[in-house]
Write a protein that holds these residues in place. Structure first.
Motif, PDB file in Angstrom:
ATOM      1  N   SER A 102      32.238 -11.670  -7.332  1.00 33.76           N
ATOM      2  CA  SER A 102      31.863 -10.353  -6.830  1.00 33.76           C
ATOM      3  C   SER A 102      32.561 -10.023  -5.514  1.00 33.76           C
ATOM      4  CB  SER A 102      30.345 -10.288  -6.641  1.00 33.76           C
ATOM      5  OG  SER A 102      29.932  -9.019  -6.202  1.00 33.76           O
ATOM      6  N   ALA A 103      32.859 -11.054  -4.718  1.00 28.00           N
ATOM      7  CA  ALA A 103      33.483 -10.836  -3.407  1.00 28.00           C
ATOM      8  C   ALA A 103      34.896 -10.274  -3.538  1.00 28.00           C
ATOM      9  CB  ALA A 103      33.510 -12.144  -2.621  1.00 28.00           C
ATOM     10  N   ILE A 104      35.625 -10.706  -4.544  1.00 28.49           N
ATOM     11  CA  ILE A 104      37.027 -10.272  -4.698  1.00 28.49           C
ATOM     12  C   ILE A 104      37.145  -8.763  -4.894  1.00 28.49           C
ATOM     13  CG2 ILE A 104      39.090 -10.481  -6.129  1.00 28.49           C
ATOM     14  CD1 ILE A 104      38.270 -13.426  -6.593  1.00 28.49           C
ATOM     15  N   PRO A 105      36.444  -8.145  -5.851  1.00 30.08           N
ATOM     16  CA  PRO A 105      36.547  -6.680  -5.983  1.00 30.08           C
ATOM     17  C   PRO A 105      35.934  -5.930  -4.794  1.00 30.08           C
ATOM     18  CG  PRO A 105      34.912  -7.557  -7.507  1.00 30.08           C
ATOM     19  CD  PRO A 105      35.635  -8.729  -6.945  1.00 30.08           C
ATOM     20  N   THR A 106      34.929  -6.527  -4.136  1.00 30.82           N
ATOM     21  CA  THR A 106      34.359  -5.874  -2.948  1.00 30.82           C
ATOM     22  C   THR A 106      35.425  -5.695  -1.872  1.00 30.82           C
ATOM     23  OG1 THR A 106      32.167  -6.829  -3.372  1.00 30.82           O
ATOM     24  CG2 THR A 106      32.589  -6.016  -1.158  1.00 30.82           C
ATOM     25  N   GLY A 107      36.227  -6.739  -1.674  1.00 32.73           N
ATOM     26  CA  GLY A 107      37.298  -6.660  -0.692  1.00 32.73           C
ATOM     27  C   GLY A 107      38.404  -5.698  -1.070  1.00 32.73           C
ATOM     28  N   MET A 108      38.463  -5.283  -2.339  1.00 35.64           N
ATOM     29  CA  MET A 108      39.509  -4.380  -2.822  1.00 35.64           C
ATOM     30  C   MET A 108      39.052  -2.922  -2.857  1.00 35.64           C
ATOM     31  SD  MET A 108      40.850  -6.800  -5.961  1.00 35.64           S
ATOM     32  CE  MET A 108      42.086  -5.611  -6.506  1.00 35.64           C
ATOM     33  N   THR A 109      37.872  -2.639  -2.281  1.00 34.58           N
ATOM     34  CA  THR A 109      37.329  -1.281  -2.315  1.00 34.58           C
ATOM     35  C   THR A 109      38.313  -0.254  -1.753  1.00 34.58           C
ATOM     36  OG1 THR A 109      35.055  -2.106  -2.115  1.00 34.58           O
ATOM     37  CG2 THR A 109      35.448   0.203  -1.528  1.00 34.58           C
ATOM     38  N   GLY A 110      39.019  -0.604  -0.707  1.00 32.94           N
ATOM     39  CA  GLY A 110      39.933   0.326  -0.064  1.00 32.94           C
ATOM     40  C   GLY A 110      41.114   0.743  -0.905  1.00 32.94           C
ATOM     41  N   LEU A 111      41.354   0.093  -2.036  1.00 33.73           N
ATOM     42  CA  LEU A 111      42.493   0.416  -2.891  1.00 33.73           C
ATOM     43  C   LEU A 111      42.181   1.524  -3.899  1.00 33.73           C
ATOM     44  CD1 LEU A 111      43.773  -3.218  -3.656  1.00 33.73           C
ATOM     45  CD2 LEU A 111      44.502  -1.653  -1.825  1.00 33.73           C
ATOM     46  N   VAL A 112      40.914   1.959  -3.949  1.00 33.94           N
ATOM     47  CA  VAL A 112      40.494   2.964  -4.929  1.00 33.94           C
ATOM     48  C   VAL A 112      41.081   4.331  -4.592  1.00 33.94           C
ATOM     49  CG1 VAL A 112      38.503   4.251  -5.781  1.00 33.94           C
ATOM     50  CG2 VAL A 112      38.372   1.780  -5.570  1.00 33.94           C
ATOM     51  N   ASN A 113      41.586   5.028  -5.633  1.00 28.02           N
ATOM     52  CA  ASN A 113      42.158   6.364  -5.433  1.00 28.02           C
ATOM     53  C   ASN A 113      41.680   7.389  -6.453  1.00 28.02           C
ATOM     54  OD1 ASN A 113      43.997   5.972  -3.136  1.00 28.02           O
ATOM     55  ND2 ASN A 113      45.059   4.554  -4.520  1.00 28.02           N
ATOM     56  N   THR A 114      40.968   6.944  -7.489  1.00 30.98           N
ATOM     57  CA  THR A 114      40.513   7.863  -8.533  1.00 30.98           C
ATOM     58  C   THR A 114      39.062   7.576  -8.902  1.00 30.98           C
ATOM     59  OG1 THR A 114      41.169   6.406 -10.354  1.00 30.98           O
ATOM     60  CG2 THR A 114      42.840   7.934  -9.497  1.00 30.98           C
ATOM     61  N   ALA A 115      38.462   8.506  -9.617  1.00 27.56           N
ATOM     62  CA  ALA A 115      37.087   8.321 -10.079  1.00 27.56           C
ATOM     63  C   ALA A 115      36.995   7.146 -11.048  1.00 27.56           C
ATOM     64  CB  ALA A 115      36.586   9.596 -10.752  1.00 27.56           C
ATOM     65  N   THR A 116      37.993   7.023 -11.913  1.00 27.79           N
ATOM     66  CA  THR A 116      38.009   5.905 -12.871  1.00 27.79           C
ATOM     67  C   THR A 116      38.122   4.574 -12.142  1.00 27.79           C
ATOM     68  OG1 THR A 116      39.056   7.304 -14.537  1.00 27.79           O
ATOM     69  CG2 THR A 116      39.196   4.914 -14.848  1.00 27.79           C
ATOM     70  N   GLY A 117      38.986   4.531 -11.140  1.00 27.67           N
ATOM     71  CA  GLY A 117      39.140   3.308 -10.370  1.00 27.67           C
ATOM     72  C   GLY A 117      37.864   2.919  -9.666  1.00 27.67           C
ATOM     73  N   LEU A 118      37.127   3.896  -9.111  1.00 24.84           N
ATOM     74  CA  LEU A 118      35.855   3.625  -8.436  1.00 24.84           C
ATOM     75  C   LEU A 118      34.825   3.089  -9.420  1.00 24.84           C
ATOM     76  CD1 LEU A 118      34.116   3.861  -5.851  1.00 24.84           C
ATOM     77  CD2 LEU A 118      33.532   6.184  -6.583  1.00 24.84           C
ATOM     78  N   THR A 119      34.783   3.674 -10.603  1.00 28.75           N
ATOM     79  CA  THR A 119      33.818   3.237 -11.624  1.00 28.75           C
ATOM     80  C   THR A 119      34.095   1.805 -12.074  1.00 28.75           C
ATOM     81  OG1 THR A 119      33.556   5.513 -12.426  1.00 28.75           O
ATOM     82  CG2 THR A 119      32.913   3.734 -13.929  1.00 28.75           C
ATOM     83  N   ILE A 120      35.345   1.478 -12.326  1.00 28.15           N
ATOM     84  CA  ILE A 120      35.706   0.123 -12.764  1.00 28.15           C
ATOM     85  C   ILE A 120      35.432  -0.894 -11.654  1.00 28.15           C
ATOM     86  CG2 ILE A 120      37.634  -1.366 -13.439  1.00 28.15           C
ATOM     87  CD1 ILE A 120      38.874   1.065 -14.824  1.00 28.15           C
ATOM     88  N   LEU A 121      35.808  -0.540 -10.431  1.00 33.18           N
ATOM     89  CA  LEU A 121      35.598  -1.443  -9.308  1.00 33.18           C
ATOM     90  C   LEU A 121      34.121  -1.759  -9.117  1.00 33.18           C
ATOM     91  CD1 LEU A 121      37.254  -2.679  -6.729  1.00 33.18           C
ATOM     92  CD2 LEU A 121      35.974  -0.897  -5.523  1.00 33.18           C
ATOM     93  N   ARG A 122      33.279  -0.742  -9.145  1.00 33.82           N
ATOM     94  CA  ARG A 122      31.842  -0.957  -8.924  1.00 33.82           C
ATOM     95  C   ARG A 122      31.207  -1.730 -10.076  1.00 33.82           C
ATOM     96  NH1 ARG A 122      28.332   3.788  -6.639  1.00 33.82           N
ATOM     97  NH2 ARG A 122      27.180   1.945  -5.914  1.00 33.82           N
ATOM     98  N   PHE A 123      31.794  -1.630 -11.264  1.00 34.08           N
ATOM     99  CA  PHE A 123      31.312  -2.427 -12.389  1.00 34.08           C
ATOM    100  C   PHE A 123      31.442  -3.915 -12.081  1.00 34.08           C
ATOM    101  CE2 PHE A 123      32.134  -4.882 -16.217  1.00 34.08           C
ATOM    102  CZ  PHE A 123      31.091  -4.522 -17.051  1.00 34.08           C
ATOM    103  N   PHE A 124      32.619  -4.328 -11.605  1.00 35.49           N
ATOM    104  CA  PHE A 124      32.848  -5.750 -11.331  1.00 35.49           C
ATOM    105  C   PHE A 124      32.113  -6.222 -10.076  1.00 35.49           C
ATOM    106  CE2 PHE A 124      36.502  -4.895 -14.130  1.00 35.49           C
ATOM    107  CZ  PHE A 124      36.337  -5.943 -15.026  1.00 35.49           C
TER     108      PHE A 124
END
Length: 562
Positions: free
Chosen positions: A172-194
């Motif tokens: 869970s820590a790995i995608p949390t640290g990648m939050t700043g890379l999000v640029n789209t709604a789809t990317g935000l949804t996938i990131l928060r899933f993981f």
């Protein structure tokens, strides 16, 4: 069935299909119970560690080598050296070390899980997202942990809680640290899933305390660990929304977008550090780690799929699944909705809305533990019926508070109702997991995981309401569903435990062991626990027993389908 009934003998209904060869009349008296007490004493799901076991299930003549020769805390040898007290200020291995790592791990998982929640308005503005897209990402965040909670319960039964806890925290820590890379709604949804996978650490936390503390203390221990873990939902609102976000914004000379894109690195680092600590410095059980105990043939191997099958086929599991959806599911929904609601409804700033929203999570400091403690007290006085009455009461009050909150038009009134609303939500969560260890002790991990997943299913369902409806309508629907769920306690019937209307049924061995445990525990003023009765199935497996209230006779029938 009342385990304390005065049993004079065994009666069989005349004309029954079991009359004759299928039924034997057993003379079960207090004296006979005392005679078989030593032979039929119950053991824990992971076996009796007094001697190593051979592959065929027998005992080895070689003495077992336990990891700890003594403990710095009071323990009960009859319950596999589980702790019979809680010393909050102690960090000693194995019991209190596991206690503190359990709640801290779940707490850190919450910090990562909802680190972006107080900043969703900033994300929405930066990425030009709609409200529906924001709520879709929130639904995704709770969906990610549902499947994992189902799976991890049986894996705890097989591998212990320590390794799964460390792996999930790191994952869970790995995608949390990648939050700043999000640029789209789809990317935000996938990131928060993981990121949401981290929410499944709850299963390991509850399993861990169930392994480390006796049945007299497990309700309080489970509720305290769960509550202090859930407190992360309130801490993250303040830490991220009201402290770190303004700090990073200052560092970046007022650039709000750079601030929210980098602030989540902090909880990610906490997650990685905690994952290492869990694996390196803790123990699976009072006797040591599962892997070594199995290697030394000191514990039995558990089938993951059999554990899942038995857990899913238990009707009580699904009743508690729904009730947990109506308390923990509500908490998760509020963690996503509260800051948005206070900002939109009362025109507050991001920092102010986050600070007020954190109040909901801060109640976990005591409320969930209070719910578990009151459940333990009710059990000592009224048995399982007491636990179920308390469960219904807190759910009813929770639903009522939600309905009142929906009608609040002033900020002061909304905050006041929010406090009591939160208290009853957390108390219901603690109460639920005061009941869970009794449902079927040998597969507590599987049942705990399924019921825990119910919380996320509830959050997903309620989030859909907020996505499609106005906040007031969504709160009203949520409150009504919670009130209805309080009635389900009537249908919870656990073998050899008192229910609100019906008493539980069980096997003849369950009855004998429960009666024996009842005599031993009566001196302490406690009700017998199913933990002391549901592990040993002897020559009468498949016999169904119940007490005839009028004749005070024990009726035994052979169920050929078992």
């Amino acid at each position: 069935m009342s385990p304390n009934a005065n049993m004079q003998g065994v009666g069989v209904e005349q004309g029954s299909e079991y009359e004759g060869d299928h039924v034997e009349k057993l003379d079960v008296t207090a004296a006979s119970i005392e005679e078989i007490d030593e032979e039929t004493r119950a053991v824990e799901p992971y076996g009796d560690f007094s001697t190593p076991m051979t592959d065929d299930g027998g005992s080895s003549s070689e003495p077992c080598q336990l990891k700890f020769e003594s403990y710095p805390i009071k323990t009960d040898p009859e319950q596999n050296d589980k702790a019979s007290e809680i010393r909050i200020c102690s960090f000693a291995r194995p019991h209190m070390r596991a206690f503190h790592f359990a709640w801290w791990s779940y707490h850190v998982a919450f910090l990562m899980w909802f680190s972006i929640s107080p900043l969703l308005t900033e994300v929405q503005e930066s990425l030009d997202l709609t409200t529906e897209q924001i709520w879709s990402s929130s639904i995704s965040a709770v969906t990610g942990t549902i499947v994992m909670r189902f799976i991890l319960g049986p894996f705890c039964d097989k591998f212990g809680p320590r390794i799964p806890m460390g792996i999930i925290l790191a994952a869970s820590a790995i995608p949390t640290g990648m939050t700043g890379l999000v640029n789209t709604a789809t990317g935000l949804t996938i990131l928060r899933f993981f990121i949401g996978i981290g929410g499944s650490t709850f299963v390991m936390a509850q399993y861990w305390t169930s392994t480390m503390f006796t049945k007299e203390w497990v309700g309080t221990a489970n509720a305290t660990v769960g509550g202090w873990g859930n407190l992360g939902g309130g801490i993250t609102q303040v830490m991220i929304g009201s402290i770190l976000f303004p700090l990073f914004r200052t560092i970046y000379n007022g650039d709000r977008e750079k601030a929210w894109r980098t602030v989540c690195i902090f909880p990610a680092l906490l997650g990685l550090g905690t994952a290492y600590g869990v694996i390196r410095f803790t123990d699976d059980s009072p006797r040591g780690n599962y892997s070594k105990l199995k290697k030394q043939q000191q514990m039995k191997s558990v089938s993951v799929w059999e554990s899942i099958r038995r857990g899913t086929l238990n009707f009580n599991t699904w009743l508690l699944f729904v009730q947990y959806a109506c308390c923990f599911g509500v908490e998760i929904t509020m963690n996503n909705a509260a800051a948005l609601y206070f900002k939109d409804e009362f025109g507050l700033s991001t920092e102010s809305a986050a600070a007020i929203a954190s109040i909901f999570g801060w109640m976990n400091l005591f409320a969930r533990g209070l719910g578990g403690f009151c459940s333990d007290v009710a059990n000592r006085r009224f048995g399982m019926k007491g636990r179920l009455c308390w469960q219904s009461f807190v759910l009813l009050m929770e639903g009522t508070m939600v309905l009142i909150f929906a009608q609040s038009t002033s900020l002061v009134a909304a905050i006041a109702v929010l406090v009591f609303f939160s208290i009853f939500v957390q108390a219901a969560e603690g109460s639920t997991y005061g009941i869970v260890p009794y449902v079927n002790p040998p597969i507590t991990g599987s049942i705990s995981g399924i019921i825990g997943a119910g919380g996320n299913v509830g959050a997903m369902a309620f989030s859909f309401c907020f996505r499609q409806l106005s906040a007031k309508s969504a709160f009203t629907i949520m409150g009504g569903i919670i009130v209805v769920s309080s009635i389900l306690s009537i249908f919870v019937v656990i073998p050899n435990q008192s229910g609100l209307i019906w008493n539980g049924r069980g096997t003849i061995d369950d009855l004998v062991l429960t009666e024996t445990a009842s005599k031993e525990e009566s001196e302490q003023g406690t009700e017998p626990s199913s933990e002391s009765s549901s592990h040993n199935k002897g020559q009468h497996e498949g016999s169904v027993v119940e007490i005839d209230e009028e004749s005070n006779q024990l009726e035994v029938s052979r169920d050929e389908s078992l």
